[in-house]
Scaffold this motif. Structure first.
Motif, PDB file in Angstrom:
ATOM      1  N   THR A 274       0.836  -1.204   0.000  1.00 14.94           N
ATOM      2  CA  THR A 274       0.000   0.000   0.000  1.00 14.94           C
ATOM      3  C   THR A 274       0.872   1.256   0.000  1.00 14.94           C
ATOM      4  O   THR A 274       2.090   1.176   0.111  1.00 14.94           O
ATOM      5  CB  THR A 274      -0.965  -0.050   1.212  1.00 14.94           C
ATOM      6  N   SER A 275       0.244   2.436  -0.155  1.00 16.42           N
ATOM      7  CA  SER A 275       1.062   3.658  -0.254  1.00 16.42           C
ATOM      8  C   SER A 275       0.330   4.964   0.066  1.00 16.42           C
ATOM      9  O   SER A 275       0.969   5.939   0.412  1.00 16.42           O
ATOM     10  CB  SER A 275       1.619   3.815  -1.668  1.00 16.42           C
ATOM     11  N   GLY A 276      -0.967   5.008  -0.073  1.00 15.33           N
ATOM     12  CA  GLY A 276      -1.646   6.305   0.034  1.00 15.33           C
ATOM     13  C   GLY A 276      -1.616   7.011  -1.302  1.00 15.33           C
ATOM     14  O   GLY A 276      -2.592   7.024  -2.037  1.00 15.33           O
ATOM     15  N   LYS A 277      -0.482   7.590  -1.624  1.00 16.22           N
ATOM     16  CA  LYS A 277      -0.337   8.310  -2.886  1.00 16.22           C
ATOM     17  C   LYS A 277      -0.344   7.341  -4.068  1.00 16.22           C
ATOM     18  O   LYS A 277       0.168   6.234  -3.970  1.00 16.22           O
ATOM     19  CB  LYS A 277       0.976   9.073  -2.862  1.00 16.22           C
ATOM     20  N   GLY A 278      -0.918   7.765  -5.152  1.00 14.22           N
ATOM     21  CA  GLY A 278      -0.993   6.919  -6.332  1.00 14.22           C
ATOM     22  C   GLY A 278       0.290   6.964  -7.151  1.00 14.22           C
ATOM     23  O   GLY A 278       1.084   7.900  -7.059  1.00 14.22           O
ATOM     24  N   GLY A 279       0.491   5.915  -7.918  1.00 15.16           N
ATOM     25  CA  GLY A 279       1.574   5.899  -8.897  1.00 15.16           C
ATOM     26  C   GLY A 279       2.985   5.807  -8.345  1.00 15.16           C
ATOM     27  O   GLY A 279       3.946   6.118  -9.030  1.00 15.16           O
ATOM     28  N   VAL A 280       3.136   5.378  -7.099  1.00 14.59           N
ATOM     29  CA  VAL A 280       4.483   5.327  -6.533  1.00 14.59           C
ATOM     30  C   VAL A 280       5.139   3.952  -6.705  1.00 14.59           C
ATOM     31  O   VAL A 280       6.325   3.786  -6.419  1.00 14.59           O
ATOM     32  CB  VAL A 280       4.500   5.714  -5.031  1.00 14.59           C
ATOM     33  N   GLY A 281       4.370   2.951  -7.163  1.00 16.20           N
ATOM     34  CA  GLY A 281       4.982   1.660  -7.449  1.00 16.20           C
ATOM     35  C   GLY A 281       4.407   0.467  -6.700  1.00 16.20           C
ATOM     36  O   GLY A 281       5.095  -0.545  -6.544  1.00 16.20           O
ATOM     37  N   LYS A 282       3.153   0.555  -6.263  1.00 21.65           N
ATOM     38  CA  LYS A 282       2.544  -0.581  -5.557  1.00 21.65           C
ATOM     39  C   LYS A 282       2.404  -1.797  -6.468  1.00 21.65           C
ATOM     40  O   LYS A 282       2.763  -2.914  -6.088  1.00 21.65           O
ATOM     41  CB  LYS A 282       1.128  -0.213  -5.060  1.00 21.65           C
ATOM     42  N   THR A 283       1.867  -1.565  -7.661  1.00 15.80           N
ATOM     43  CA  THR A 283       1.625  -2.670  -8.571  1.00 15.80           C
ATOM     44  C   THR A 283       2.944  -3.275  -9.045  1.00 15.80           C
ATOM     45  O   THR A 283       3.108  -4.502  -9.073  1.00 15.80           O
ATOM     46  CB  THR A 283       0.770  -2.180  -9.763  1.00 15.80           C
ATOM     47  N   THR A 284       3.892  -2.423  -9.367  1.00 16.23           N
ATOM     48  CA  THR A 284       5.228  -2.881  -9.756  1.00 16.23           C
ATOM     49  C   THR A 284       5.830  -3.734  -8.636  1.00 16.23           C
ATOM     50  O   THR A 284       6.380  -4.814  -8.878  1.00 16.23           O
ATOM     51  CB  THR A 284       6.142  -1.654 -10.009  1.00 16.23           C
ATOM     52  N   THR A 285       5.700  -3.257  -7.401  1.00 17.75           N
ATOM     53  CA  THR A 285       6.248  -3.972  -6.254  1.00 17.75           C
ATOM     54  C   THR A 285       5.534  -5.311  -6.042  1.00 17.75           C
ATOM     55  O   THR A 285       6.190  -6.346  -5.835  1.00 17.75           O
ATOM     56  CB  THR A 285       6.129  -3.097  -4.986  1.00 17.75           C
ATOM     57  N   SER A 286       4.212  -5.303  -6.128  1.00 17.03           N
ATOM     58  CA  SER A 286       3.450  -6.545  -5.936  1.00 17.03           C
ATOM     59  C   SER A 286       3.889  -7.595  -6.956  1.00 17.03           C
ATOM     60  O   SER A 286       4.150  -8.753  -6.604  1.00 17.03           O
ATOM     61  CB  SER A 286       1.953  -6.282  -6.093  1.00 17.03           C
ATOM     62  N   ALA A 287       3.958  -7.196  -8.224  1.00 17.47           N
ATOM     63  CA  ALA A 287       4.330  -8.127  -9.286  1.00 17.47           C
ATOM     64  C   ALA A 287       5.730  -8.692  -9.053  1.00 17.47           C
ATOM     65  O   ALA A 287       5.965  -9.896  -9.188  1.00 17.47           O
ATOM     66  CB  ALA A 287       4.261  -7.419 -10.635  1.00 17.47           C
ATOM     67  N   ASN A 288       6.644  -7.821  -8.659  1.00 20.40           N
ATOM     68  CA  ASN A 288       8.030  -8.256  -8.518  1.00 20.40           C
ATOM     69  C   ASN A 288       8.267  -9.128  -7.291  1.00 20.40           C
ATOM     70  O   ASN A 288       8.959 -10.138  -7.381  1.00 20.40           O
ATOM     71  CB  ASN A 288       8.964  -7.043  -8.509  1.00 20.40           C
ATOM     72  N   ILE A 289       7.696  -8.751  -6.151  1.00 20.44           N
ATOM     73  CA  ILE A 289       7.950  -9.617  -4.997  1.00 20.44           C
ATOM     74  C   ILE A 289       7.166 -10.917  -5.114  1.00 20.44           C
ATOM     75  O   ILE A 289       7.634 -11.971  -4.700  1.00 20.44           O
ATOM     76  CB  ILE A 289       7.735  -8.912  -3.635  1.00 20.44           C
ATOM     77  N   GLY A 290       5.978 -10.859  -5.729  1.00 22.73           N
ATOM     78  CA  GLY A 290       5.205 -12.087  -5.950  1.00 22.73           C
ATOM     79  C   GLY A 290       5.983 -13.052  -6.833  1.00 22.73           C
ATOM     80  O   GLY A 290       6.132 -14.236  -6.510  1.00 22.73           O
ATOM     81  N   THR A 291       6.505 -12.534  -7.940  1.00 27.17           N
ATOM     82  CA  THR A 291       7.273 -13.356  -8.862  1.00 27.17           C
ATOM     83  C   THR A 291       8.556 -13.849  -8.191  1.00 27.17           C
ATOM     84  O   THR A 291       8.944 -15.013  -8.329  1.00 27.17           O
ATOM     85  CB  THR A 291       7.596 -12.551 -10.138  1.00 27.17           C
ATOM     86  N   GLY A 292       9.192 -12.954  -7.435  1.00 27.14           N
ATOM     87  CA  GLY A 292      10.425 -13.328  -6.728  1.00 27.14           C
ATOM     88  C   GLY A 292      10.191 -14.461  -5.737  1.00 27.14           C
ATOM     89  O   GLY A 292      10.986 -15.407  -5.652  1.00 27.14           O
ATOM     90  N   LEU A 293       9.093 -14.373  -4.995  1.00 21.94           N
ATOM     91  CA  LEU A 293       8.785 -15.422  -4.014  1.00 21.94           C
ATOM     92  C   LEU A 293       8.454 -16.740  -4.712  1.00 21.94           C
ATOM     93  O   LEU A 293       8.834 -17.821  -4.240  1.00 21.94           O
ATOM     94  CB  LEU A 293       7.619 -14.988  -3.117  1.00 21.94           C
ATOM     95  N   ALA A 294       7.790 -16.654  -5.868  1.00 24.92           N
ATOM     96  CA  ALA A 294       7.473 -17.862  -6.625  1.00 24.92           C
ATOM     97  C   ALA A 294       8.753 -18.492  -7.171  1.00 24.92           C
ATOM     98  O   ALA A 294       8.921 -19.721  -7.138  1.00 24.92           O
ATOM     99  CB  ALA A 294       6.500 -17.540  -7.748  1.00 24.92           C
ATOM    100  N   ALA A 295       9.665 -17.637  -7.638  1.00 27.45           N
ATOM    101  CA  ALA A 295      10.937 -18.140  -8.161  1.00 27.45           C
ATOM    102  C   ALA A 295      11.716 -18.858  -7.067  1.00 27.45           C
ATOM    103  O   ALA A 295      12.494 -19.780  -7.342  1.00 27.45           O
ATOM    104  CB  ALA A 295      11.753 -16.980  -8.729  1.00 27.45           C
ATOM    105  N   ALA A 296      11.516 -18.437  -5.819  1.00 18.46           N
ATOM    106  CA  ALA A 296      12.200 -19.078  -4.697  1.00 18.46           C
ATOM    107  C   ALA A 296      11.482 -20.359  -4.263  1.00 18.46           C
ATOM    108  O   ALA A 296      11.868 -20.998  -3.284  1.00 18.46           O
ATOM    109  CB  ALA A 296      12.292 -18.100  -3.521  1.00 18.46           C
TER     110      ALA A 296
END
Ligand SMILES: Nc1ncnc2c1ncn2[C@@H]1O[C@H](COP(=O)(O)OP(=O)(O)OP(=O)(O)O)[C@@H](O)[C@H]1O
Ligand SMILES: [Mg+2]
Lengths: 227, 264
Positions: free
Chosen positions: B8-30
């Motif tokens: 989460t972030s409050g302010k829009g466009g700071v990278g929530k979706t980018t972060t979700s996709a990357n850590i989700g993929t990273g955890l799956a890769a692990a």
């Protein structure tokens, strides 16, 4: 910013009392009252006020105008106090409390109800209290404290602080790191310091000669110690 | 039992979706079984960033309102068989789901997955309350701008009020050159105000834009700086102690990354 000379609003145990200088011109009173209320309105919203103007009697017209000005700021005129009911400085009404108050004042001590906030106030939080407020944490930008008494912050004060919100000019604002977005005491307002100098140590803001000044809080043991 | 982490972030466009996709993929890769949940109803994005847009049949609102079973709505990732996406509804609005439904959904996801990563919409309204409803932990994303920090502070206060204590902070879009020149809000200044643990610093990196458009999270790109930052964040989520990347950020920050995600 000019000082309200002829009107004063005080929080007492029995509620808010509006003091009107009986010798002052009614137009002057109205002007000062309007300004005073605009400055402290956030805190006062919805309160009821009783007035005191010594022996002075106002015309029905004036009375109505006073009521209107108060109502515009969402205040209710709840009645008038007689000199028996009101505490007038210098009048020997309740000798013991008065003595105690002066004594404590001279020794740099302040009495009154006090709210302890045992955490950091983050952006969007507002604390309003009829008395002193002590924060055991930080007050972040976007947070505000409005108190009728003093405000003391053990951490960093970066938000908005309004002490003496009902006109108490002896009120102070102090913090371990004092860098408010805006600081108000009674009817005086100042913006925060432009220079974000670190390691200044604890500071206290108060009114001196109609000026809002900030000085180092004399706490030798604290000063110089890095956070 | 798995763990539900809201981003989460409050302010829009700071990278929530980018972060979700990357850590989700990273955890799956692990090797973890992971589900990504897009709660940004009406403005869904996560499917695009994951490159799964054309596979959506059912969505979050279909699940919470009982139109379909959870299994039917989950979309399997292109790369990892242990990674799934629950997409947001695009044609409804945030009031189509309520916090109680989200709590039930989160409980169901925890039975099935090691991690559920919830991508939260911007703002502090119902969409935010939905996203945090079933979460066990929170990651707050902000950029080194005064306004983003202010909003992050507000969000941290609201998370605390909702009993989601000790959120972890990601500072996204750091530009080392600007930090060096003193033109960007300093990491230490941000941590001074927010007073939470830092779990990662992600540099401004055009590989994010390229990977987003391609639908392949940067965390899989060994040459990407931001990808490297997200790989380190993924490790920290799993409880490993990993130093910050050398982005020429000021010293003394490592000391402030005290308790990283303590994990199961
Ligand atoms: N580290 C980065 N370097 C370069 N670009 C980035 C970086 N992080 C995010 N972006 C870009 O910023 C934009 C917004 O990112 P993203 O969609 O992840 O934000 P968000 O917080 O989910 O937004 P919203 O509040 O709209 O949901 C995207 O175009 C993304 O590619
Ligand atoms: Mg998004």
């Amino acid at each position: 910013m000019t000082r309200a000379e002829h009107v004063a609003l005080k929080g007492t145990r029995e509620g808010l009392v509006l003091y009107l200088d009986p010798t002052a011109d009614f137009e002057v009173l109205m002007k000062e009252l309007d300004k005073l209320l605009k400055d402290s309105v956030q805190f006062l919203q919805g309160a009821s006020v009783r007035c005191y103007a010594g022996q002075k009697e106002y015309t029905e017209d004036e009375h109505a105008r006073l009521e209107t000005v108060l109502r515009e700021q969402h205040l209710e005129l709840a009645g008038w106090l007689t000199s028996e009911e009101v505490y007038v400085p210098g009048k020997s009404q309740s000798q013991t409390t008065e003595d105690k108050e002066t004594r404590l004042g001279e020794e740099g001590m302040m009495e009154g109800s006090c709210l302890f906030v045992e955490r950091t106030l983050r952006s969007g939080k507002s604390v309003q209290f009829d008395g002193h407020v002590v924060v055991l944490g930080d007050v972040n930008p976007g947070a505000e404290i409005i108190a009728t008494g003093n405000i003391a912050v053990l951490g960093s004060l970066r938000g908005v602080a309004h002490a003496g919100a009902t006109g108490e000019r002896n009120a102070t604002v102090s913090a371990y790191y004092l860098a408010p977005t805006q600081l108000r005491i009674a009817d005086l307002v100042t913006r925060g310091p432009e220079d974000e100098a670190d390691g200044r140590g604890p500071e206290i803001a108060r009114i001196k000669d109609d000026q809002l000044i900030v000085e180092a809080a004399g706490m030798n043991g604290w000063r110089g110690k890095a956070r | 039992m798995g763990e539900v982490i809201v981003v989460t972030s409050g302010k829009g466009g700071v990278g929530k979706t980018t972060t979700s996709a990357n850590i989700g993929t990273g955890l799956a890769a692990a090797g973890h079984k992971v589900v990504l949940v897009d709660t940004d109803i009406g403005l869904r994005n996560l499917d695009v960033v994951m490159g799964l847009e054309n596979r959506i049949v059912y969505d979050l609102v279909d699940v919470t309102s009982g139109n379909c079973r959870l299994k039917q709505a989950l979309i399997k990732d292109k790369r990892f068989p242990n990674l799934f996406l629950l997409p947001a509804a695009q044609t409804k609005d945030k009031t189509a789901v309520n916090p109680e439904q989200m709590r039930l959904l989160a409980a169901e996801l925890k039975e099935e997955f090691d991690y559920a990563i919830i991508d939260c919409p911007a703002g502090i309204e119902q969409g935010f309350r939905n996203a945090i409803a079933g979460a066990d932990r929170a990651i707050v994303v902000c950029t080194p701008e005064v306004s983003a920090v202010r909003d992050a502070d507000r969000i941290i206060g609201l998370l605390e009020a909702a009993e989601l204590r000790n959120p972890k902070l990601i500072i996204n879009r750091i530009r080392p050159a600007m930090v060096k020149r003193g033109d960007m809000m300093d990491i230490t200044d941000i941590l001074d105000i927010l007073a939470v643990d830092l779990i990662g610093v992600v540099p401004e990196d055009e590989s994010i834009v390229i990977s987003t458009n391609r639908g392949e999270p940067a965390v899989m790109d060994q040459a990407s700086q931001a990808g490297e930052a997200y790989r380190r964040i993924t490790s920290r989520i799993q409880g490993e102690e990993v130093p910050l990347m050398n982005l020429d950020v000021p010293k003394g920050i490592m000391e402030r990354m005290k308790s990283l995600f303590g994990l199961r």
